[in-house]
Design a protein around this motif. Structure first.
Motif, PDB file in Angstrom:
ATOM      1  N   TYR A  49      75.331 -81.545  21.216  1.00  0.00           N
ATOM      2  CA  TYR A  49      74.146 -80.868  21.746  1.00  0.00           C
ATOM      3  C   TYR A  49      74.331 -80.561  23.234  1.00  0.00           C
ATOM      4  O   TYR A  49      74.034 -79.457  23.694  1.00  0.00           O
ATOM      5  N   GLN A  52      76.589 -77.663  23.638  1.00  0.00           N
ATOM      6  CA  GLN A  52      75.885 -76.404  23.347  1.00  0.00           C
ATOM      7  C   GLN A  52      75.011 -75.979  24.528  1.00  0.00           C
ATOM      8  O   GLN A  52      74.917 -74.796  24.839  1.00  0.00           O
ATOM      9  N   ARG A  58      72.177 -73.412  23.550  1.00  0.00           N
ATOM     10  CA  ARG A  58      70.854 -74.027  23.408  1.00  0.00           C
ATOM     11  C   ARG A  58      70.154 -74.072  24.751  1.00  0.00           C
ATOM     12  O   ARG A  58      70.777 -74.293  25.775  1.00  0.00           O
TER      13      ARG A  58
END
Length: 145
Positions: A49, A52, A58
């Protein structure tokens, strides 16, 4: 993507913000000499995450930004500004230095920034405080020999 007339679509602005915050986090992490894996542990965010986020895939929430800021030992406000959540603060390099000081509490930083901004407003308005005025006119007596 642009719409007719060259206007950017709102979705493009979100993508630009995500890319900008990711690049900023990567720069901060690199300057702190922290690996992606180390920061993911410090921030309590998964490694994929965080990757990203850094690549601009994101756009993190304010809560995630706060966790990342703690991991990087920088102010969450700095990340909020980069992410477009907060407006750019005033104060220039002095304000930036106060915000970056890790030995001050957030409350202490805010008090210093408030005092600094009040002085800047006084000077911009052409009014000088009596203490500052007295400092300008005070002379140091010469020593007699």
């Amino acid at each position: 993507m642009t719409e007719p007339g060259g206007a950017h679509r709102p979705i493009d602005k979100v993508a630009d913000l995500a890319s900008g915050i990711g690049e900023y986090i990567r720069q901060q992490r690199s300057s702190a000499k922290i690996s992606l894996r180390q920061l993911s542990k410090l921030a309590g965010v998964s490694n994929p995450y965080l990757s990203q986020i850094e690549r601009g895939v994101r756009k993190p929430s304010a809560e995630i930004l706060q966790q990342i800021a703690k991991g990087l030992r920088i102010s969450a406000e700095a990340l909020y500004v980069q992410a477009g959540i907060l407006d750019l603060p005033t104060g220039g390099p002095v304000g930036d230095a106060i915000r970056a000081d890790t030995e001050l509490t957030e409350r202490q930083k805010q008090v210093l920034l408030d005092v600094y901004e009040s002085f800047r407003r006084e000077n911009a308005a052409g009014t000088v405080s009596p203490a500052a005025d007295a400092a300008k006119t005070t002379t140091i007596p010469e020593e007699s020999t």
